[in-house]
Write a protein that holds these residues in place. Structure first.
Motif, PDB file in Angstrom:
ATOM      1  N   ALA A 187       0.352  -1.181   0.221  1.00 14.30           N
ATOM      2  CA  ALA A 187       0.162  -0.238   0.475  1.00 14.30           C
ATOM      3  C   ALA A 187       0.820   1.202  -0.292  1.00 14.30           C
ATOM      4  O   ALA A 187       1.964   1.132   0.329  1.00 14.30           O
ATOM      5  N   SER A 188       0.471   2.224  -0.477  1.00 12.69           N
ATOM      6  CA  SER A 188       0.902   3.361  -0.056  1.00 12.69           C
ATOM      7  C   SER A 188      -0.045   4.659   0.193  1.00 12.69           C
ATOM      8  O   SER A 188      -1.298   4.766  -0.135  1.00 12.69           O
ATOM      9  N   THR A 189       0.530   5.783   1.305  1.00 15.09           N
ATOM     10  CA  THR A 189      -0.587   6.490   1.691  1.00 15.09           C
ATOM     11  C   THR A 189       0.024   7.923   1.884  1.00 15.09           C
ATOM     12  O   THR A 189       1.544   7.643   2.260  1.00 15.09           O
ATOM     13  N   SER A 190      -0.535   9.312   2.117  1.00 19.37           N
ATOM     14  CA  SER A 190       0.262  10.114   2.812  1.00 19.37           C
ATOM     15  C   SER A 190      -0.823  10.630   3.780  1.00 19.37           C
ATOM     16  O   SER A 190      -1.689  10.482   3.938  1.00 19.37           O
ATOM     17  N   ILE A 191       0.660  10.931   4.896  1.00 19.19           N
ATOM     18  CA  ILE A 191      -0.002  11.717   6.526  1.00 19.19           C
ATOM     19  C   ILE A 191       0.501  13.105   6.187  1.00 19.19           C
ATOM     20  O   ILE A 191       1.654  13.448   5.848  1.00 19.19           O
ATOM     21  N   ALA A 192      -0.747  14.019   6.267  1.00 18.84           N
ATOM     22  CA  ALA A 192      -0.396  15.330   6.049  1.00 18.84           C
ATOM     23  C   ALA A 192      -0.421  15.869   7.034  1.00 18.84           C
ATOM     24  O   ALA A 192      -0.089  15.159   8.388  1.00 18.84           O
ATOM     25  N   SER A 193       1.160  16.700   7.055  1.00 17.65           N
ATOM     26  CA  SER A 193       1.805  17.018   8.137  1.00 17.65           C
ATOM     27  C   SER A 193       1.413  18.562   9.109  1.00 17.65           C
ATOM     28  O   SER A 193       0.060  19.089   8.795  1.00 17.65           O
ATOM     29  N   GLN A 194       1.904  17.919  10.215  1.00 14.37           N
ATOM     30  CA  GLN A 194       1.002  19.469  11.184  1.00 14.37           C
ATOM     31  C   GLN A 194       1.440  20.879  10.978  1.00 14.37           C
ATOM     32  O   GLN A 194       0.364  21.522  11.421  1.00 14.37           O
ATOM     33  N   TYR A 195       2.091  21.295   9.758  1.00 15.93           N
ATOM     34  CA  TYR A 195       2.304  22.045   9.202  1.00 15.93           C
ATOM     35  C   TYR A 195       1.597  22.228   7.897  1.00 15.93           C
ATOM     36  O   TYR A 195       2.330  23.573   7.222  1.00 15.93           O
ATOM     37  N   LEU A 216       1.205  25.174   6.750  1.00 22.47           N
ATOM     38  CA  LEU A 216       1.848  26.956   6.285  1.00 22.47           C
ATOM     39  C   LEU A 216       2.265  25.980   5.394  1.00 22.47           C
ATOM     40  O   LEU A 216       3.658  26.871   4.887  1.00 22.47           O
ATOM     41  N   GLY A 217       2.087  24.907   4.388  1.00 26.75           N
ATOM     42  CA  GLY A 217       2.531  24.633   3.040  1.00 26.75           C
ATOM     43  C   GLY A 217       3.767  23.451   3.391  1.00 26.75           C
ATOM     44  O   GLY A 217       4.479  23.420   2.496  1.00 26.75           O
ATOM     45  N   ALA A 218       3.834  23.103   4.000  1.00 23.04           N
ATOM     46  CA  ALA A 218       4.810  22.115   4.972  1.00 23.04           C
ATOM     47  C   ALA A 218       3.966  20.657   3.201  1.00 23.04           C
ATOM     48  O   ALA A 218       3.168  20.227   3.367  1.00 23.04           O
ATOM     49  N   GLY A 219       4.715  19.962   2.929  1.00 24.56           N
ATOM     50  CA  GLY A 219       4.692  18.548   2.322  1.00 24.56           C
ATOM     51  C   GLY A 219       3.902  17.378   3.114  1.00 24.56           C
ATOM     52  O   GLY A 219       4.108  17.577   4.519  1.00 24.56           O
ATOM     53  N   ALA A 220       3.397  16.617   2.971  1.00 31.04           N
ATOM     54  CA  ALA A 220       3.203  15.896   3.615  1.00 31.04           C
ATOM     55  C   ALA A 220       4.073  14.179   3.137  1.00 31.04           C
ATOM     56  O   ALA A 220       4.935  14.262   2.766  1.00 31.04           O
ATOM     57  N   THR A 221       4.109  13.991   4.909  1.00 31.54           N
ATOM     58  CA  THR A 221       4.550  12.192   5.219  1.00 31.54           C
ATOM     59  C   THR A 221       4.102  11.448   3.692  1.00 31.54           C
ATOM     60  O   THR A 221       3.292  10.943   3.677  1.00 31.54           O
ATOM     61  N   THR A 222       5.073  10.323   3.570  1.00 32.51           N
ATOM     62  CA  THR A 222       4.422   9.541   2.363  1.00 32.51           C
ATOM     63  C   THR A 222       5.247   7.926   3.302  1.00 32.51           C
ATOM     64  O   THR A 222       5.816   7.897   3.728  1.00 32.51           O
ATOM     65  N   VAL A 223       4.160   7.129   3.189  1.00 33.89           N
ATOM     66  CA  VAL A 223       4.043   5.569   3.768  1.00 33.89           C
ATOM     67  C   VAL A 223       4.066   5.049   2.659  1.00 33.89           C
ATOM     68  O   VAL A 223       3.079   4.379   2.439  1.00 33.89           O
ATOM     69  N   VAL A 224       5.387   4.188   1.962  1.00 31.06           N
ATOM     70  CA  VAL A 224       4.746   3.213   1.111  1.00 31.06           C
ATOM     71  C   VAL A 224       5.227   1.568   1.815  1.00 31.06           C
ATOM     72  O   VAL A 224       6.022   1.140   2.445  1.00 31.06           O
ATOM     73  N   THR A 225       4.689   0.525   1.837  1.00 30.97           N
ATOM     74  CA  THR A 225       4.541  -0.584   2.031  1.00 30.97           C
ATOM     75  C   THR A 225       4.730  -1.194   0.763  1.00 30.97           C
ATOM     76  O   THR A 225       3.855  -1.682  -0.118  1.00 30.97           O
ATOM     77  N   THR A 226       5.429  -2.345   0.477  1.00 28.00           N
ATOM     78  CA  THR A 226       5.782  -2.971   0.013  1.00 28.00           C
ATOM     79  C   THR A 226       6.192  -4.816   0.080  1.00 28.00           C
ATOM     80  O   THR A 226       6.947  -4.966   0.938  1.00 28.00           O
ATOM     81  N   CYS A 227       5.047  -5.815  -0.007  1.00 26.23           N
ATOM     82  CA  CYS A 227       5.039  -7.093   0.668  1.00 26.23           C
ATOM     83  C   CYS A 227       5.356  -8.250  -0.616  1.00 26.23           C
ATOM     84  O   CYS A 227       4.802  -8.298  -1.538  1.00 26.23           O
ATOM     85  N   SER A 228       6.401  -8.781  -0.560  1.00 20.45           N
ATOM     86  CA  SER A 228       6.789  -9.988  -1.700  1.00 20.45           C
ATOM     87  C   SER A 228       7.154 -11.375  -1.133  1.00 20.45           C
ATOM     88  O   SER A 228       7.746 -11.301  -0.349  1.00 20.45           O
ATOM     89  N   ILE A 229       6.731 -11.992  -1.840  1.00 20.39           N
ATOM     90  CA  ILE A 229       7.264 -13.583  -1.637  1.00 20.39           C
ATOM     91  C   ILE A 229       8.680 -13.306  -1.685  1.00 20.39           C
ATOM     92  O   ILE A 229       9.509 -13.520  -2.736  1.00 20.39           O
ATOM     93  N   GLN A 230       9.139 -13.813  -0.445  1.00 18.66           N
ATOM     94  CA  GLN A 230      10.684 -14.618  -0.772  1.00 18.66           C
ATOM     95  C   GLN A 230      11.604 -15.142  -1.097  1.00 18.66           C
ATOM     96  O   GLN A 230      10.970 -16.573   0.651  1.00 18.66           O
TER      97      GLN A 230
END
Length: 97
Positions: A72-80, A83-97
């Motif tokens: 999955a991939s998601t963005s989390i808005a900054s507490q700022y 005031l124009g701060a960019g979002a934090t991105t969280v990317v989860t990548t899963c695969s069989i090893q």
């Protein structure tokens, strides 16, 4: 002879679809952009990566489907953000090893 070949063929096919343990490795990468306000750095840029492994006992095809469903991939808005701060991105990548 034909009966022996038929039994051997069925044995090979049944082994190919057996449930086995498959390692599902998920990696989570969190990226926070730097944010400056009025000449001061308010939020430092950072990237963190963590990973974990789970075992899925199923056929390879089903294990792959189950494992990759965790990606999955998601963005989390900054507490700022106001005031124009960019979002934090969280990317989860899963695969069989």
């Amino acid at each position: 002879m034909k009966k022996t070949l038929a039994i051997a063929f069925l044995a090979v096919i049944s082994l190919a679809s057996c449930k086995k343990d498959h390692n599902c490795v998920c990696t989570v990468t969190t990226t926070t952009p730097e944010f400056s306000y009025l000449g001061s750095v308010v939020q430092q840029a950072s990237t963190t990566t963590t990973s974990g492994t789970s075992i899925i006992n199923d056929t390879k095809a089903n294990a792959e489907t189950t494992c990759t469903a965790g990606s999955a991939s998601t963005s989390i808005a900054s507490q700022y953000a106001s005031l124009g701060a960019g979002a934090t991105t969280v990317v989860t990548t899963c695969s069989i090893q």
